[in-house]
Design an enzyme around this catalytic site. Structure first.
Site: not given
Length: 918
Positions: A366, A640, A644, A708
């Site tokens: 925002d 926040d 959101d 290996n």
């Protein structure tokens, strides 16, 4: 609204008060804002809730509290440490290790089983411990939405109402509460009375400016379709100015604030960490599951060996397994999270989120409080002709000062503070005037008026008005001209001024109109009807004050190849202005309305071409983030507020500041000490460093292990004995694993943080296949050297010498791989001894000394002759040259460019760690 008659039901009168469950149903259990809530008149709503303007009785309140429960937001229960520990077993590599450990125990390979189980326990303990510490840090940040509320209640039905301060959790539906400046709205309330009431509801809607509220009757068809009813105040908002009385219509889980907890978005889907690491994991798991049967069948067909080769087959599978991956991943992420918490105050609640931070290529946020601060500043003041005029700011400051000074409840808003601060810098002194009266800001007329007496003009009162351009112009009849003269304000001039104001708004400025008018003194008080026939003085233009560190943070994010998307509910011009001032080209500003019909790839493409999406609702933000994520981007979202939360859950990484509302903090993956972009940049850098170390481990261990395993399979088919005993494989793996733990503490190059750190499975598998084959060629060359030495040196043609020679070569080549393929410091910094140098030195010492030590016979090894070490040096020299050449070639091919800055590591890391998912 004037007083509303109280509606009560007399005993036996036929109207039965609804019980608490019915009351709860009336206000929409499961919904935040039922249509009936805005459609009913105040009288109808009071009747429906069996309440009145004098409030509930204590008996009614107690009964409803007992039946409906306390007014508390449902919180997420913290995960216990045992559950975190068991949850860590869901990691695919940890699960495979656990299965291999059980198989090893079943074939009586107790040493291998013990080592594997130890690694499983250590990995789970590290991960659950790190997340448990983050959970404890989060618990220290929990805050109540509000602590107390002013409630109007009666001791009995015929008793007068009394104001009481009650804990918020004791509120019930039907309570009448008082609201004043600075109060947090304790529940969802319907306004019965309001006086100049404005509320901050950014936590709910993202609007940065206070929203006017008023008490109105709302019969069906007037306000019921409004997205934000002006006569409703919701929990989570706060009173900015004015006062009001409201009826509680929803509490606890039924409030709009609590609705954020209900919804399908609470459980996030597959993240960037899951996509990258798990994609590689399951490919390797398939190889590991196929290896033991292939070894058994090959030995049975070619050598006639039976189940006695099962321990060797399991050892081969373990040799292919990056068994330290859970430990390395957890250690690297926990170390990065710990450093962030200590140095930057950043709390990483979910350890894999640190990897996802490093993979972010799109950051959505925002504007308010991130790019800008939560206060405006004066940009300029201008007269009606647009020319700069400091007198306009002077009169605006006089208005602000005296409307605050003469108010019953002096509460300056952000605009007044900005005007007074700017005027004070110019030397304005409002005290040179005498304050007579004030009409504070009214949300209905959108302006405030100060009545003053100017020096030397005792027979005249001056009205100084400041407010919205349209409303102030409506009260003006004259216009100030250059030189201090005045002229009539005709319609043409009025339209010109309105167009000018609209252009300024589109440019991102907030305008205040200033006017003045002289009146003869009057005995009675001034009213709104007296504010007429004013002279228009000009405009004061304000803009949001930029966050001090935002410009630098945006520049660094751009350098880190992170695209910033501003998703805001503000005016498009305001958001674009902030971006331009910060050096972030806004391009074409898109509004959420234009994106309403787009979904999926079309929506992601439209947003990718824009920097700013204005007029966004909570659903718009979540939809945009989800579309970008589905399009292959790794997304972060900084928010926040309650509004959101859907976007926080839709993103790969949800980020919020410490001051966010509790529901947002609980839903986020990362909590910042402050709402500061520089903290995010540091967190992204830490995530990329941790991811670089994880990628280095995977490159090294998988290419070495694959070589290996190929050599072991070839030797097992060509030799009349096992090329390496299970105990020798175990010791070798232990030494290599212990050395590789240093990679979690390595310092990556500067280039490792320049681009998103995404592990691309296809590129990764090509890398380990190519370098694994080089390793296998070195092992086969060593077999040839051992055969030549056994033939040339009498008495050395025994399996024990072969085992010792290959054991030494394996540890030395693994050490070379760690030095050449690590994500470590640049060559210029190579003289500094780091953890990887020390680990490789220790690995080389063990590889050279163990076969000649007293422990060698216990592991069925005997010391090779000196000729072997001389020839091995030649093999290792050629192997190192081949590794360096292949790395540079591979880096050039993958990056499509040469080796910049003279450093092969930068291009290699672009190919192996950076970029998008393949």
């Amino acid at each position: 609204m004037s007083s509303v008659p109280e509606i009560t039901a007399a005993p036996g009168a036929g109207q039965v008060p609804p019980d608490a469950e019915a009351v709860r149903a009336e206000v929409g259990a499961g919904t935040v804002e039922p249509a009936a809530l805005t459609a009913l008149t105040s009288l109808q709503l009071l009747r429906r809730l069996d309440s009145g303007p004098r409030g509930l009785t204590e008996a009614q309140a107690e009964e409803r509290l007992a039946r409906c429960g306390e007014n508390t937001v449902p919180s997420w229960r913290p995960v216990s440490w045992p559950r975190r520990f068991l949850g860590a077993l869901r990691d695919p590599f940890t699960t495979v290790l656990l299965c291999l450990g059980l198989v090893s125990a079943a074939v009586a390979s107790w040493g291998t089983a013990c080592v594997i189980m130890t690694l499983v326990v250590v990995s789970c303990a590290l991960r659950s411990g790190g997340e448990h510490q983050a959970g404890r840090a989060m618990a220290a940040l929990q805050e109540l939405v509000a602590t107390t509320a002013t409630v109007q209640r009666r001791s009995a039905a015929d008793a007068p109402p009394q104001l009481r301060e009650l804990p918020v959790d004791q509120l019930v539906v039907g309570d009448v509460v008082r609201l004043g400046p600075g109060d947090l709205v304790p529940a969802d309330v319907r306004l019965l009375r309001a006086n100049g009431l404005t509320v901050h509801q950014a936590a709910l809607t993202g609007e940065s400016a206070p929203v006017p509220k008023r008490a109105v009757d709302a019969p069906p068809g007037t306000d019921q379709d409004a997205p934000e009813p002006p006569h409703m105040c919701f929990q989570g908002s706060s009173v900015a100015t004015g006062s009001g009385t409201g009826l509680v219509v929803a509490t606890g889980a039924d409030t709009r604030f609590a609705a954020a907890y209900r919804g399908p978005a609470r459980r996030r889907g597959e993240t960037a960490f899951d996509r990258s690491v798990h994609g590689i994991a399951w490919t390797l798991i398939r190889f590991m599951l196929l290896t033991p049967p292939l070894v058994l069948m090959a030995n049975a067909a070619l050598r006639g060996r039976g189940l006695e080769t099962l321990p060797f087959a399991v050892a081969v599978a373990v040799g292919l397994t990056p068994e330290m991956l859970p430990v390395i991943v957890t250690t690297a992420l926990a170390r990065g999270a710990s450093l962030l918490a200590r140095t930057s105050g950043v709390i990483v609640k979910r350890l894999p989120a640190l990897h996802d931070l490093g993979a972010i290529d799109v950051l959505c946020l925002d504007k308010t409080g991130t790019l800008t601060q939560d206060r405006p500043v004066v940009v300029r003041s201008a007269g009606p002709d647009g020319a700069p005029d400091p007198d306009v700011l002077h009169w605006a400051a006089v208005n602000s000062f005296w409307t605050i000074e003469l108010a019953e409840l002096p509460v300056p808003d952000a605009l007044d503070e900005a005007v007074l601060t700017a005027a004070d810098a110019r030397g304005t002194d409002p005290l040179e005037y005498e304050g007579i009266a004030a009409l504070p800001f009214d949300p209905m007329v959108r302006m405030s008026t100060a009545v003053i007496r100017r020096p030397g003009r005792h027979g005249t009162h001056t009205l100084v008005v400041k407010g919205a351009v349209e409303d102030v112009l409506e009260r003006c009849g004259r216009l100030l001209t250059g030189g201090g003269g005045e002229t009539a304000l005709d319609e043409a001039a009025r339209e010109r001024l309105l167009r000018c104001a609209a252009e300024e708004a589109d440019g991102g400025f907030r305008l205040l109109a200033v006017a003045r008018g002289d009146r003869r003194p009057r005995l009675g008080g001034y009213t709104d009807g007296d504010v007429r026939g004013l002279t228009f003085l000009g405009f004061v233009a304000l803009s949001d004050e930029l966050a001090p560190s935002a410009a630098d943070a945006l520049r660094v994010l751009t350098e880190r190849q992170v695209a910033v998307k501003v998703l805001t509910g503000d005016h498009p011009g305001t958001a674009a202005r902030a971006c331009r001032d910060l050096g972030l080209p806004p391009g074409e500003v898109v509004t959420a309305g234009r994106l309403a019909g787009l979904e999926g790839p079309a929506l992601a493409e439209a947003v990718a071409a824009a920097t700013v999406v204005a007029r966004c609702t909570a659903q718009d933000k979540a939809r945009i983030v989800a579309a970008l994520r589905a399009d292959g981007h790794t997304t972060g979202f900084l928010g926040d507020g309650v509004n959101d939360l859907p976007a926080l859950q839709a993103a790969d990484v949800g980020i919020c500041p410490r001051g966010a509302v509790p529901v947002a903090r609980e839903g986020a993956d990362v909590v910042l000490a402050e709402k500061d972009l520089t903290a995010i940049e540091r967190a992204i850098t830490a995530g990329r460093h941790a991811s670089g170390n994880i990628a280095a481990y995977l490159r090294i261990t998988l290419s070495s292990n694959l070589g290996n395993v190929i050599a072991m399979l070839a030797a097992g088919l060509l030799l009349p004995f096992l090329p390496m005993l299970p105990a020798q494989v175990l010791v070798q793996n232990l030494c290599f694993d212990a050395a590789q733990l240093s990679l979690a503490f390595d310092r990556p190059t500067v280039g490792a943080a320049r681009r998103p750190a995404v592990l691309r499975p296809r590129v990764f598998l090509r890398f380990i296949t190519g370098f694994g084959l080089i390793n296998a060629v070195a092992d086969l060359a060593t077999f040839g050297v051992l055969a030549f030495v056994a033939h040339a040196t009498p008495g050395t043609d025994s399996p024990t010498m072969f085992h010792a020679g290959w054991f030494t070569e394996n540890l030395l080549t693994q050490g070379m791989v760690m030095l050449l393929l690590r994500t470590g410091r640049r060559a210029a910094e190579g003289r500094v001894v780091g953890p990887v140098h020390l680990a490789v030195t220790g690995l080389a010492v063990v590889g050279l000394l163990l076969p000649v030590s007293p422990v060698a016979p216990l592991l069925a090894m005997s010391a090779p002759p000196p000729l072997y070490y001389l020839l091995l040096s030649a093999v290792l020299t050629l192997y190192g040259a081949a590794l360096a050449f292949a790395r540079m070639r591979y880096a050039r091919r993958e990056s499509g460019e040469g080796v910049p800055d003279g450093s092969p590591e930068r291009s290699a890391e672009h190919a192996l760690v950076g970029g998008q998912n393949a």
